[in-house]
Design a protein around this motif. Sequence first.
Motif, PDB file in Angstrom:
ATOM      1  N   ALA A  91     -66.677  -6.893  31.420  1.00  0.00           N
ATOM      2  CA  ALA A  91     -67.901  -7.359  32.066  1.00  0.00           C
ATOM      3  C   ALA A  91     -68.835  -8.059  31.080  1.00  0.00           C
ATOM      4  CB  ALA A  91     -68.623  -6.181  32.726  1.00  0.00           C
ATOM      5  N   ILE A  92     -69.017  -7.482  29.897  1.00  0.00           N
ATOM      6  CA  ILE A  92     -69.987  -8.048  28.959  1.00  0.00           C
ATOM      7  C   ILE A  92     -69.537  -9.412  28.465  1.00  0.00           C
ATOM      8  CG2 ILE A  92     -69.094  -7.049  26.811  1.00  0.00           C
ATOM      9  CD1 ILE A  92     -72.787  -7.196  27.882  1.00  0.00           C
ATOM     10  N   ARG A  93     -68.235  -9.626  28.333  1.00  0.00           N
ATOM     11  CA  ARG A  93     -67.727 -10.946  27.924  1.00  0.00           C
ATOM     12  C   ARG A  93     -68.055 -12.003  28.971  1.00  0.00           C
ATOM     13  NH1 ARG A  93     -63.180 -11.483  24.292  1.00  0.00           N
ATOM     14  NH2 ARG A  93     -62.157 -12.827  25.805  1.00  0.00           N
ATOM     15  N   ARG A  94     -67.905 -11.649  30.235  1.00  0.00           N
ATOM     16  CA  ARG A  94     -68.224 -12.609  31.295  1.00  0.00           C
ATOM     17  C   ARG A  94     -69.728 -12.889  31.347  1.00  0.00           C
ATOM     18  NH1 ARG A  94     -63.796 -13.514  35.035  1.00  0.00           N
ATOM     19  NH2 ARG A  94     -61.958 -13.142  33.730  1.00  0.00           N
ATOM     20  N   LEU A  95     -70.528 -11.843  31.225  1.00  0.00           N
ATOM     21  CA  LEU A  95     -71.981 -12.003  31.351  1.00  0.00           C
ATOM     22  C   LEU A  95     -72.592 -12.730  30.158  1.00  0.00           C
ATOM     23  CD1 LEU A  95     -72.984  -8.544  32.866  1.00  0.00           C
ATOM     24  CD2 LEU A  95     -72.719 -10.725  34.050  1.00  0.00           C
ATOM     25  N   GLN A  96     -72.034 -12.531  28.976  1.00  0.00           N
ATOM     26  CA  GLN A  96     -72.565 -13.201  27.795  1.00  0.00           C
ATOM     27  C   GLN A  96     -72.160 -14.662  27.724  1.00  0.00           C
ATOM     28  OE1 GLN A  96     -71.194 -10.677  24.579  1.00  0.00           O
ATOM     29  NE2 GLN A  96     -73.091  -9.480  24.570  1.00  0.00           N
ATOM     30  N   GLY A  97     -71.118 -15.044  28.460  1.00  0.00           N
ATOM     31  CA  GLY A  97     -70.713 -16.445  28.480  1.00  0.00           C
ATOM     32  C   GLY A  97     -70.158 -16.893  27.143  1.00  0.00           C
ATOM     33  N   THR A  98     -70.706 -17.960  26.585  1.00  0.00           N
ATOM     34  CA  THR A  98     -70.216 -18.517  25.331  1.00  0.00           C
ATOM     35  C   THR A  98     -70.893 -17.835  24.147  1.00  0.00           C
ATOM     36  OG1 THR A  98     -69.809 -20.661  26.375  1.00  0.00           O
ATOM     37  CG2 THR A  98     -69.921 -20.612  23.974  1.00  0.00           C
ATOM     38  N   VAL A  99     -70.083 -17.259  23.259  1.00  0.00           N
ATOM     39  CA  VAL A  99     -70.570 -16.601  22.051  1.00  0.00           C
ATOM     40  C   VAL A  99     -69.791 -17.153  20.868  1.00  0.00           C
ATOM     41  CG1 VAL A  99     -70.794 -14.410  20.828  1.00  0.00           C
ATOM     42  CG2 VAL A  99     -71.194 -14.496  23.297  1.00  0.00           C
ATOM     43  N   ALA A 100     -70.503 -17.702  19.887  1.00  0.00           N
ATOM     44  CA  ALA A 100     -69.885 -18.264  18.679  1.00  0.00           C
ATOM     45  C   ALA A 100     -68.815 -19.298  19.021  1.00  0.00           C
ATOM     46  CB  ALA A 100     -69.301 -17.153  17.815  1.00  0.00           C
ATOM     47  N   GLY A 101     -69.084 -20.082  20.069  1.00  0.00           N
ATOM     48  CA  GLY A 101     -68.155 -21.141  20.437  1.00  0.00           C
ATOM     49  C   GLY A 101     -67.003 -20.719  21.310  1.00  0.00           C
ATOM     50  N   GLY A 146     -72.611 -15.514  45.311  1.00  0.00           N
ATOM     51  CA  GLY A 146     -73.263 -16.581  44.581  1.00  0.00           C
ATOM     52  C   GLY A 146     -73.497 -16.309  43.105  1.00  0.00           C
ATOM     53  N   ASP A 147     -72.998 -15.187  42.596  1.00  0.00           N
ATOM     54  CA  ASP A 147     -73.177 -14.858  41.185  1.00  0.00           C
ATOM     55  C   ASP A 147     -72.009 -15.465  40.399  1.00  0.00           C
ATOM     56  OD1 ASP A 147     -73.672 -13.816  38.714  1.00  0.00           O
ATOM     57  OD2 ASP A 147     -73.947 -11.748  39.382  1.00  0.00           O
ATOM     58  N   ASP A 148     -72.193 -16.677  39.868  1.00  0.00           N
ATOM     59  CA  ASP A 148     -71.097 -17.377  39.200  1.00  0.00           C
ATOM     60  C   ASP A 148     -70.924 -16.975  37.745  1.00  0.00           C
ATOM     61  OD1 ASP A 148     -73.358 -18.518  38.161  1.00  0.00           O
ATOM     62  OD2 ASP A 148     -72.855 -20.587  38.712  1.00  0.00           O
ATOM     63  N   ARG A 149     -71.697 -15.987  37.284  1.00  0.00           N
ATOM     64  CA  ARG A 149     -71.545 -15.529  35.900  1.00  0.00           C
ATOM     65  C   ARG A 149     -70.197 -14.878  35.652  1.00  0.00           C
ATOM     66  NH1 ARG A 149     -76.305 -11.485  35.096  1.00  0.00           N
ATOM     67  NH2 ARG A 149     -75.508 -10.847  37.149  1.00  0.00           N
ATOM     68  N   TRP A 150     -69.519 -14.479  36.716  1.00  0.00           N
ATOM     69  CA  TRP A 150     -68.262 -13.746  36.560  1.00  0.00           C
ATOM     70  C   TRP A 150     -67.063 -14.665  36.441  1.00  0.00           C
ATOM     71  CZ3 TRP A 150     -68.995  -8.839  35.417  1.00  0.00           C
ATOM     72  CH2 TRP A 150     -70.250  -8.289  35.748  1.00  0.00           C
ATOM     73  N   GLY A 151     -67.263 -15.966  36.586  1.00  0.00           N
ATOM     74  CA  GLY A 151     -66.205 -16.938  36.359  1.00  0.00           C
ATOM     75  C   GLY A 151     -65.171 -16.991  37.468  1.00  0.00           C
ATOM     76  N   GLU A 152     -64.358 -18.040  37.423  1.00  0.00           N
ATOM     77  CA  GLU A 152     -63.309 -18.243  38.418  1.00  0.00           C
ATOM     78  C   GLU A 152     -61.979 -17.617  38.014  1.00  0.00           C
ATOM     79  OE1 GLU A 152     -63.660 -19.608  41.313  1.00  0.00           O
ATOM     80  OE2 GLU A 152     -65.731 -20.337  41.114  1.00  0.00           O
ATOM     81  N   THR A 153     -61.828 -17.271  36.742  1.00  0.00           N
ATOM     82  CA  THR A 153     -60.571 -16.690  36.262  1.00  0.00           C
ATOM     83  C   THR A 153     -60.468 -15.232  36.676  1.00  0.00           C
ATOM     84  OG1 THR A 153     -60.608 -18.144  34.340  1.00  0.00           O
ATOM     85  CG2 THR A 153     -59.138 -16.233  34.242  1.00  0.00           C
ATOM     86  N   PRO A 154     -59.405 -14.836  37.363  1.00  0.00           N
ATOM     87  CA  PRO A 154     -59.268 -13.437  37.768  1.00  0.00           C
ATOM     88  C   PRO A 154     -59.154 -12.499  36.564  1.00  0.00           C
ATOM     89  CG  PRO A 154     -57.740 -14.847  38.986  1.00  0.00           C
ATOM     90  CD  PRO A 154     -58.303 -15.674  37.871  1.00  0.00           C
ATOM     91  N   PHE A 155     -59.611 -11.264  36.762  1.00  0.00           N
ATOM     92  CA  PHE A 155     -59.314 -10.215  35.798  1.00  0.00           C
ATOM     93  C   PHE A 155     -57.848  -9.831  35.983  1.00  0.00           C
ATOM     94  CE2 PHE A 155     -63.966  -9.242  36.182  1.00  0.00           C
ATOM     95  CZ  PHE A 155     -64.290  -9.485  34.855  1.00  0.00           C
ATOM     96  N   ARG A 156     -57.075  -9.904  34.911  1.00  0.00           N
ATOM     97  CA  ARG A 156     -55.645  -9.603  35.013  1.00  0.00           C
ATOM     98  C   ARG A 156     -55.238  -8.575  33.970  1.00  0.00           C
ATOM     99  NH1 ARG A 156     -55.180 -15.631  35.153  1.00  0.00           N
ATOM    100  NH2 ARG A 156     -54.790 -16.263  37.297  1.00  0.00           N
ATOM    101  N   LEU A 157     -54.176  -7.843  34.290  1.00  0.00           N
ATOM    102  CA  LEU A 157     -53.579  -6.864  33.381  1.00  0.00           C
ATOM    103  C   LEU A 157     -52.196  -7.355  32.993  1.00  0.00           C
ATOM    104  CD1 LEU A 157     -53.408  -4.006  32.044  1.00  0.00           C
ATOM    105  CD2 LEU A 157     -52.465  -3.202  34.230  1.00  0.00           C
ATOM    106  N   GLY A 158     -51.910  -7.407  31.696  1.00  0.00           N
ATOM    107  CA  GLY A 158     -50.606  -7.846  31.233  1.00  0.00           C
ATOM    108  C   GLY A 158     -49.797  -6.713  30.647  1.00  0.00           C
TER     109      GLY A 158
END
Length: 271
Positions: A91-101, A146-158
């Motif tokens: 969650a925090i990665r999605r909410l923080q968006g771009t960090v250090a490029g 309408g909260d686009d902070r979560w991005g279009e890429t699904p959360f996936r498990l590999g």
Amino acid sequence: MWLQRVHTLAANRRRDDPDLELDAALAQFAAPEHHSWRPFQLAFILMNLPALADPTHPERTAGDGLVDLLFFPTGGGKTEAYLGLTAFTLAIRRLQGTVAGHDGRSGGVAVLMRYTLRLLTAQQFQRAAALMCACEHLRRELLAQGDDRWGETPFRLGMWVGSSVTPNTNIDAGYALEDARGQGRRGGSRASPLQLVSCPWCGRRLDAGRDAKTDTDRWRTLVFCSDPFGACPFTQAGSPGEGIPVVTVDDELYRLLPAFVISTADKFAQL
């Protein structure tokens, strides 16, 4: 709030039971004890939140960074403790968006989990899949609001293990599924792209010959919930382009970079 909602969703996901009506099943699994934390779990999670949220935190520096050891008896709840941290990290990665490029909203591996035994890896994969279904279900819900902070890429498990367990390529996955349907020419392969016994969300039994499909145009191997009524959000109707958010074919892992990857020690050694 995100962490508690994910925890509650994962605990309250409907389990398939032919002897129970849906409402009764929901009431049974919505009991508070199924979505509560134990004190040591809360302590472990809270202790690690600052370092996970702050990229400049001193515990993350290369020279004197810390590694926390969680020691607790078998069956005490260690898995849920670090899966809680996993949900927060995603969650925090999605909410923080771009960090250090680096754009955390467009995907990428956030958590790597390593085991020494392939059997244990498969067992933990089923448990982690429930968490990822909860994260993905909540991401879709928030995106629809309408909260686009979560991005279009699904959360996936590999799942990244040896070729005797999972296929290395999409072509191998297709052969394995043909074998599962009795249409193969190779006499049956032990490696299978389906590493789930049942749907992590609703508990419906899964069958490789019926519920897993290869999409040659998108170079994907997809697993869909078998719920015939379409109530589960991870059926082919509810999630046509993704299905259950798991990736088990090596080729797809390298291309899609699932947010959460479970692997074995020997696979890591290849790096």
